[in-house]
Design a protein around this motif. Structure first.
Motif, PDB file in Angstrom:
ATOM      1  N   ILE A  11       0.851  -1.181   0.000  1.00 44.19           N
ATOM      2  CA  ILE A  11       0.000   0.000   0.000  1.00 44.19           C
ATOM      3  C   ILE A  11       0.892   1.237   0.000  1.00 44.19           C
ATOM      4  N   GLY A  12       0.313   2.358  -0.377  1.00 45.94           N
ATOM      5  CA  GLY A  12       1.077   3.601  -0.347  1.00 45.94           C
ATOM      6  C   GLY A  12       0.836   4.457  -1.563  1.00 45.94           C
ATOM      7  N   LEU A  13       0.617   5.733  -1.335  1.00 43.80           N
ATOM      8  CA  LEU A  13       0.442   6.706  -2.412  1.00 43.80           C
ATOM      9  C   LEU A  13       1.612   7.680  -2.380  1.00 43.80           C
ATOM     10  N   PRO A  14       2.076   8.120  -3.558  1.00 42.26           N
ATOM     11  CA  PRO A  14       3.167   9.109  -3.578  1.00 42.26           C
ATOM     12  C   PRO A  14       2.762  10.378  -2.814  1.00 42.26           C
ATOM     13  N   LEU A 135      -1.851   4.910   6.194  1.00 43.41           N
ATOM     14  CA  LEU A 135      -2.938   4.069   6.703  1.00 43.41           C
ATOM     15  C   LEU A 135      -4.292   4.728   6.478  1.00 43.41           C
ATOM     16  N   GLN A 136      -4.377   6.008   6.805  1.00 45.83           N
ATOM     17  CA  GLN A 136      -5.641   6.728   6.654  1.00 45.83           C
ATOM     18  C   GLN A 136      -6.056   6.797   5.195  1.00 45.83           C
ATOM     19  N   TRP A 137      -5.093   7.050   4.300  1.00 43.52           N
ATOM     20  CA  TRP A 137      -5.412   7.088   2.876  1.00 43.52           C
ATOM     21  C   TRP A 137      -5.894   5.733   2.388  1.00 43.52           C
ATOM     22  N   LYS A 142     -10.543   2.274   0.775  1.00 38.60           N
ATOM     23  CA  LYS A 142     -11.341   1.052   0.879  1.00 38.60           C
ATOM     24  C   LYS A 142     -12.777   1.377   1.265  1.00 38.60           C
ATOM     25  N   ASP A 143     -12.952   2.330   2.194  1.00 37.51           N
ATOM     26  CA  ASP A 143     -14.302   2.725   2.594  1.00 37.51           C
ATOM     27  C   ASP A 143     -15.074   3.272   1.408  1.00 37.51           C
ATOM     28  N   PHE A 144     -14.402   4.090   0.584  1.00 33.80           N
ATOM     29  CA  PHE A 144     -15.076   4.705  -0.559  1.00 33.80           C
ATOM     30  C   PHE A 144     -15.485   3.642  -1.581  1.00 33.80           C
ATOM     31  N   SER A 145     -14.603   2.658  -1.810  1.00 33.64           N
ATOM     32  CA  SER A 145     -14.889   1.643  -2.827  1.00 33.64           C
ATOM     33  C   SER A 145     -16.006   0.698  -2.401  1.00 33.64           C
ATOM     34  N   THR A 146     -16.136   0.465  -1.095  1.00 38.68           N
ATOM     35  CA  THR A 146     -17.175  -0.447  -0.612  1.00 38.68           C
ATOM     36  C   THR A 146     -18.476   0.280  -0.290  1.00 38.68           C
TER      37      THR A 146
END
Length: 382
Positions: A11-14, A135-137, A142-146
């Motif tokens: 996991i991880g976003l730039p 972690l928050q991102w 995941k919350d948005f996708s579900t």
């Protein structure tokens, strides 16, 4: 013992080029309002953030609001009950890794492989480029996708910014409470004479690290019980942790894995019973074998530069008004080799099972035989 295969997921976003800045809110109490100007208020309450001239600069720059109105006069007198907001301007945080490997995950717990250079929680220059932000991102995504809210994990312990390896995060309030109790129990056992138990015979949590120490540790096994305390230190607002006879008890068990006499270094395995900040760095330095590359701690478990009377120069503040980074090394500086390699803990729901979590070793912290098995160079230092 449970040891599920890792999900092999990263996991991880730039990071964005600049963070979002910060807001600090205060309400003036009756005692604080007595003949107190806005500049005196901030300098008195937040001395570790900026010198007086720095706070005056921030006020004149329009970064302070009183009851919703921007004030630029540092001599503005405060009233009891006034609401203050300090706007810290966005800044570019230092280069930081962002990619994290998921080592283990269930309904209560997620274990991540933290890279060296990534801070766990916000502090100092690192407010957004932290493990907590990733972690928050990730869980927000995941919350948005579900379409439904899920758990929002939080770290239940810390690793130094330069330390790599296993970082445990609780996904529920119950898990956070239980894990905090596991860590607290381990520390409470120090000095009780009950330090030899492992997860299978009583202890609920076992932590094993790998480290590369300077010099040759001649004993095959060393037990270190040097207390760790806090002293004043430039650039560290809450003080620096060092070896101190007046400190709190700490316990580390060091086992030699390999000695390299040509390069004068020793690869060790360290099990810690307590969890004092920078414990392994301090303990190995205390016995005369600081970590290779540690910019801060030297033999004796003390800092390289130790002048407790040194104070910041009020005239030397950074562009945003805050103190410049001190010339002396600070705890967050990287360069040493320390890796949280293995954690064994009782399953949070089924305490008859033990969860074993392992973080892959960096090549420099592998023994020659481990490196040969993977076709890597066995040299510790190039």
């Amino acid at each position: 013992m449970m040891s599920p295969s890792p999900p092999q997921q990263r996991i991880g976003l730039p990071w964005p080029e600049h963070n979002d800045g910060l807001e600090y809110k205060d309400v003036v109490s009756s005692s604080e309002s007595e003949l107190t100007t806005v500049s005196d208020f901030y300098f008195t309450k937040y001395k570790s953030s900026a010198p007086l001239l720095g706070w005056i600069q921030r006020i004149q720059n329009g970064q302070i609001q009183i009851d919703g109105e921007v004030v630029k006069d540092p001599k503005t007198v405060l009233r009891s009950g006034s609401k203050l907001v300090y706007h810290r301007l966005p800044w570019k945080e230092p280069d930081t890794p962002y990619s994290l490997e998921i080592l283990y995950e269930d309904d209560d717990l997620i274990a991540l492989n933290k890279p060296s250079g990534l801070q766990v929680l916000p502090g100092g220059l690192f407010q957004q480029r932290t493990l907590l932000t990733q972690l928050q991102w990730w869980f927000g995504k995941k919350d948005f996708s579900t379409g439904s809210p899920e758990s929002h994990p939080v770290p239940v312990h810390r690793l130094g910014r330069g330390t790599s390896g296993i970082l445990l995060c609780a996904k529920t309030k119950l898990a956070k409470t239980k894990l905090a109790a596991y860590f607290a129990e381990g520390t409470s056992l120090v000095g009780s004479g009950n330090l030899d138990q492992d997860c299978g015979t009583g202890r609920k949590l076992s932590k094993i690290y790998r480290a590369l120490a300077d010099g040759i540790v001649e004993e095959d096994e060393v037990v270190i019980q040097q207390p760790i305390g806090v002293v004043r230190y430039p650039g560290v607002a809450k003080g620096l942790y060092v070896a101190s006879p007046e400190g709190k008890p700490a316990f580390s068990k060091v086992v030699v894995l390999e000695r390299d006499r040509e390069k004068s270094c020793t690869l060790v395995k360290v099990e810690i019973q307590s969890g004092r900040p920078h414990q392994i760095r301090i303990h190995l330095a205390y016995i005369g074998h600081p970590l290779i590359g540690d910019p801060l701690y030297v033999a004796g478990g003390q800092p390289k530069c130790f002048d407790t009377d040194l104070v910041a120069d009020d005239a030397a503040f950074a562009e945003d008004g805050g103190y410049r980074r001190p010339n002396q090394p600070v705890p967050g500086d990287c360069g040493y080799y320390l890796h949280a390699h293995q954690v064994d803990l009782l399953n949070l729901l089924n305490t008859h099972q033990v969860v074993k979590i392992v973080a892959p070793l960096p090549p420099i912290l592998q023994t020659s035989s481990e490196a040969e098995e993977k076709g890597l160079s066995s040299s510790k230092l190039s």
